[in-house]
Design a protein around this motif. Structure first.
Motif, PDB file in Angstrom:
ATOM      1  N   GLY A 182       7.504  46.224 -72.677  1.00  0.00           N
ATOM      2  CA  GLY A 182       7.289  47.628 -73.030  1.00  0.00           C
ATOM      3  C   GLY A 182       8.290  48.538 -72.349  1.00  0.00           C
ATOM      4  O   GLY A 182       8.825  49.476 -72.958  1.00  0.00           O
ATOM      5  N   ASP A 183       8.586  48.268 -71.089  1.00  0.00           N
ATOM      6  CA  ASP A 183       9.571  49.046 -70.346  1.00  0.00           C
ATOM      7  C   ASP A 183      10.962  48.879 -70.962  1.00  0.00           C
ATOM      8  O   ASP A 183      11.699  49.850 -71.135  1.00  0.00           O
ATOM      9  N   ALA A 184      11.318  47.636 -71.311  1.00  0.00           N
ATOM     10  CA  ALA A 184      12.626  47.373 -71.917  1.00  0.00           C
ATOM     11  C   ALA A 184      12.757  48.120 -73.241  1.00  0.00           C
ATOM     12  O   ALA A 184      13.793  48.742 -73.510  1.00  0.00           O
ATOM     13  N   VAL A 185      11.715  48.089 -74.056  1.00  0.00           N
ATOM     14  CA  VAL A 185      11.768  48.775 -75.351  1.00  0.00           C
ATOM     15  C   VAL A 185      11.871  50.287 -75.147  1.00  0.00           C
ATOM     16  O   VAL A 185      12.639  50.966 -75.840  1.00  0.00           O
ATOM     17  N   ALA A 186      11.125  50.828 -74.201  1.00  0.00           N
ATOM     18  CA  ALA A 186      11.189  52.272 -73.942  1.00  0.00           C
ATOM     19  C   ALA A 186      12.588  52.679 -73.494  1.00  0.00           C
ATOM     20  O   ALA A 186      13.132  53.685 -73.964  1.00  0.00           O
ATOM     21  N   ARG A 187      13.196  51.890 -72.616  1.00  0.00           N
ATOM     22  CA  ARG A 187      14.559  52.188 -72.152  1.00  0.00           C
ATOM     23  C   ARG A 187      15.544  52.085 -73.315  1.00  0.00           C
ATOM     24  O   ARG A 187      16.445  52.912 -73.456  1.00  0.00           O
ATOM     25  N   TRP A 188      15.361  51.040 -74.134  1.00  0.00           N
ATOM     26  CA  TRP A 188      16.224  50.800 -75.279  1.00  0.00           C
ATOM     27  C   TRP A 188      16.149  51.972 -76.261  1.00  0.00           C
ATOM     28  O   TRP A 188      17.175  52.519 -76.665  1.00  0.00           O
ATOM     29  N   LEU A 189      14.941  52.387 -76.600  1.00  0.00           N
ATOM     30  CA  LEU A 189      14.785  53.513 -77.521  1.00  0.00           C
ATOM     31  C   LEU A 189      15.354  54.805 -76.931  1.00  0.00           C
ATOM     32  O   LEU A 189      15.914  55.637 -77.652  1.00  0.00           O
ATOM     33  N   ARG A 190      15.232  54.969 -75.631  1.00  0.00           N
ATOM     34  CA  ARG A 190      15.778  56.161 -74.979  1.00  0.00           C
ATOM     35  C   ARG A 190      17.304  56.186 -75.109  1.00  0.00           C
ATOM     36  O   ARG A 190      17.897  57.238 -75.352  1.00  0.00           O
ATOM     37  N   LEU A 248       7.309  52.397 -83.981  1.00  0.00           N
ATOM     38  CA  LEU A 248       8.549  51.631 -83.945  1.00  0.00           C
ATOM     39  C   LEU A 248       8.639  50.838 -82.644  1.00  0.00           C
ATOM     40  O   LEU A 248       8.985  49.655 -82.641  1.00  0.00           O
ATOM     41  N   GLY A 249       8.290  51.473 -81.532  1.00  0.00           N
ATOM     42  CA  GLY A 249       8.325  50.790 -80.245  1.00  0.00           C
ATOM     43  C   GLY A 249       7.395  49.589 -80.195  1.00  0.00           C
ATOM     44  O   GLY A 249       7.749  48.537 -79.665  1.00  0.00           O
ATOM     45  N   GLY A 250       6.203  49.730 -80.748  1.00  0.00           N
ATOM     46  CA  GLY A 250       5.267  48.608 -80.796  1.00  0.00           C
ATOM     47  C   GLY A 250       5.812  47.468 -81.639  1.00  0.00           C
ATOM     48  O   GLY A 250       5.702  46.289 -81.276  1.00  0.00           O
ATOM     49  N   HIS A 251       6.404  47.814 -82.768  1.00  0.00           N
ATOM     50  CA  HIS A 251       7.006  46.816 -83.650  1.00  0.00           C
ATOM     51  C   HIS A 251       8.148  46.091 -82.927  1.00  0.00           C
ATOM     52  O   HIS A 251       8.243  44.862 -82.955  1.00  0.00           O
ATOM     53  N   LEU A 252       8.998  46.859 -82.256  1.00  0.00           N
ATOM     54  CA  LEU A 252      10.112  46.263 -81.518  1.00  0.00           C
ATOM     55  C   LEU A 252       9.629  45.410 -80.356  1.00  0.00           C
ATOM     56  O   LEU A 252      10.219  44.374 -80.052  1.00  0.00           O
ATOM     57  N   ALA A 253       8.557  45.837 -79.703  1.00  0.00           N
ATOM     58  CA  ALA A 253       8.009  45.060 -78.586  1.00  0.00           C
ATOM     59  C   ALA A 253       7.498  43.705 -79.074  1.00  0.00           C
ATOM     60  O   ALA A 253       7.701  42.685 -78.410  1.00  0.00           O
ATOM     61  N   LEU A 254       6.850  43.687 -80.234  1.00  0.00           N
ATOM     62  CA  LEU A 254       6.397  42.405 -80.786  1.00  0.00           C
ATOM     63  C   LEU A 254       7.587  41.515 -81.126  1.00  0.00           C
ATOM     64  O   LEU A 254       7.590  40.325 -80.841  1.00  0.00           O
ATOM     65  N   GLN A 255       8.602  42.102 -81.732  1.00  0.00           N
ATOM     66  CA  GLN A 255       9.788  41.337 -82.093  1.00  0.00           C
ATOM     67  C   GLN A 255      10.503  40.826 -80.846  1.00  0.00           C
ATOM     68  O   GLN A 255      10.933  39.669 -80.794  1.00  0.00           O
ATOM     69  N   LEU A 256      10.620  41.671 -79.836  1.00  0.00           N
ATOM     70  CA  LEU A 256      11.277  41.258 -78.595  1.00  0.00           C
ATOM     71  C   LEU A 256      10.465  40.181 -77.889  1.00  0.00           C
ATOM     72  O   LEU A 256      11.024  39.218 -77.366  1.00  0.00           O
ATOM     73  N   LEU A 304      18.440  44.619 -71.321  1.00  0.00           N
ATOM     74  CA  LEU A 304      17.903  43.362 -70.795  1.00  0.00           C
ATOM     75  C   LEU A 304      18.746  42.839 -69.635  1.00  0.00           C
ATOM     76  O   LEU A 304      18.209  42.336 -68.645  1.00  0.00           O
ATOM     77  N   THR A 305      20.056  42.971 -69.748  1.00  0.00           N
ATOM     78  CA  THR A 305      20.939  42.550 -68.656  1.00  0.00           C
ATOM     79  C   THR A 305      20.628  43.361 -67.400  1.00  0.00           C
ATOM     80  O   THR A 305      20.535  42.811 -66.302  1.00  0.00           O
ATOM     81  N   GLY A 306      20.438  44.666 -67.566  1.00  0.00           N
ATOM     82  CA  GLY A 306      20.107  45.534 -66.441  1.00  0.00           C
ATOM     83  C   GLY A 306      18.774  45.202 -65.798  1.00  0.00           C
ATOM     84  O   GLY A 306      18.566  45.472 -64.611  1.00  0.00           O
ATOM     85  N   LEU A 307      17.877  44.616 -66.568  1.00  0.00           N
ATOM     86  CA  LEU A 307      16.571  44.217 -66.037  1.00  0.00           C
ATOM     87  C   LEU A 307      16.616  42.834 -65.399  1.00  0.00           C
ATOM     88  O   LEU A 307      15.606  42.342 -64.910  1.00  0.00           O
ATOM     89  N   GLY A 308      17.776  42.178 -65.423  1.00  0.00           N
ATOM     90  CA  GLY A 308      17.923  40.880 -64.769  1.00  0.00           C
ATOM     91  C   GLY A 308      17.559  39.693 -65.616  1.00  0.00           C
ATOM     92  O   GLY A 308      17.412  38.587 -65.097  1.00  0.00           O
ATOM     93  N   VAL A 309      17.425  39.879 -66.928  1.00  0.00           N
ATOM     94  CA  VAL A 309      17.134  38.748 -67.814  1.00  0.00           C
ATOM     95  C   VAL A 309      18.371  37.856 -67.853  1.00  0.00           C
ATOM     96  O   VAL A 309      19.505  38.348 -67.846  1.00  0.00           O
ATOM     97  N   SER A 310      18.156  36.556 -67.903  1.00  0.00           N
ATOM     98  CA  SER A 310      19.275  35.609 -67.862  1.00  0.00           C
ATOM     99  C   SER A 310      20.235  35.845 -69.026  1.00  0.00           C
ATOM    100  O   SER A 310      19.829  36.226 -70.127  1.00  0.00           O
ATOM    101  N   VAL A 327      19.468  36.732 -73.006  1.00  0.00           N
ATOM    102  CA  VAL A 327      20.043  37.950 -73.599  1.00  0.00           C
ATOM    103  C   VAL A 327      20.839  37.585 -74.847  1.00  0.00           C
ATOM    104  O   VAL A 327      20.746  38.267 -75.878  1.00  0.00           O
ATOM    105  N   ALA A 328      21.591  36.497 -74.789  1.00  0.00           N
ATOM    106  CA  ALA A 328      22.376  36.059 -75.949  1.00  0.00           C
ATOM    107  C   ALA A 328      21.471  35.688 -77.121  1.00  0.00           C
ATOM    108  O   ALA A 328      21.754  36.046 -78.274  1.00  0.00           O
ATOM    109  N   VAL A 329      20.376  34.990 -76.844  1.00  0.00           N
ATOM    110  CA  VAL A 329      19.425  34.623 -77.900  1.00  0.00           C
ATOM    111  C   VAL A 329      18.837  35.870 -78.540  1.00  0.00           C
ATOM    112  O   VAL A 329      18.787  35.996 -79.764  1.00  0.00           O
ATOM    113  N   VAL A 330      18.386  36.803 -77.720  1.00  0.00           N
ATOM    114  CA  VAL A 330      17.799  38.046 -78.233  1.00  0.00           C
ATOM    115  C   VAL A 330      18.831  38.816 -79.051  1.00  0.00           C
ATOM    116  O   VAL A 330      18.520  39.328 -80.133  1.00  0.00           O
TER     117      VAL A 330
END
Length: 143
Positions: A45-53, A73-81, A121-127, A131-134
């Motif tokens: 949820g935090d990643a999606v909020a930052r992304w939308l911002r 839209l954020g909820g939809h993106l969160a499910l997809q993410l 996602l990179t900024g949040l420390g995701v591998s 990140v490449a898969v997403v």
């Protein structure tokens, strides 16, 4: 009962440093931990909020969000993410792919939206691997 994935962006975009911010306070996540488990529902949820911002702050992309129900839209993106990160997809009644397609973005604009996601996602420390898969999952929306 409402989905935890929607709650991170429900009612608008939370401020940076608001709920879920502590998820990214650690250094890089261990490589052997699945990406969804690294973030969890609140972190997604935090990643999606930052992304939308970031998208909303982009002068060329922001007009496409005028009149859009951002919490939906954020909820939809969160499910997809969540699904892209290997998390539970829950009771999705319809496919989650293509959240950005209905907005009329050009392929170049869509790539920039995906770049904002991968940067978030990179900024949040995701591998880098996750990140490449997403990035591929969201880029394939326009393929």
């Amino acid at each position: 009962m409402r989905s935890a994935f929607v709650m991170g962006v429900d009612g608008g975009l939370p401020p940076v440093g608001g709920p879920g911010f502590g998820v990214s306070d650690a250094a890089a996540y261990p490589m052997d931990v699945p990406a969804f488990e690294q973030l969890g529902p609140r972190g997604v949820g935090d990643a999606v909020a930052r992304w939308l911002r970031l998208v909303a702050a982009d002068a060329e992309l922001s007009p496409y969000l005028v009149g859009v129900d951002l919490p939906r839209l954020g909820g939809h993106l969160a499910l997809q993410l969540t699904a892209a990160l290997g998390g539970p997809a829950g009771d999705i009644a319809r496919p989650t792919a293509g959240a950005w397609q209905g907005l009329g973005l050009s392929p170049e604009q869509h790539r920039r939206v995906v770049d904002y996601l991968t940067g978030t996602l990179t900024g949040l420390g995701v591998s880098p691997e996750a990140v490449a898969v997403v990035g591929r999952v969201f880029a394939d929306e326009v393929a």
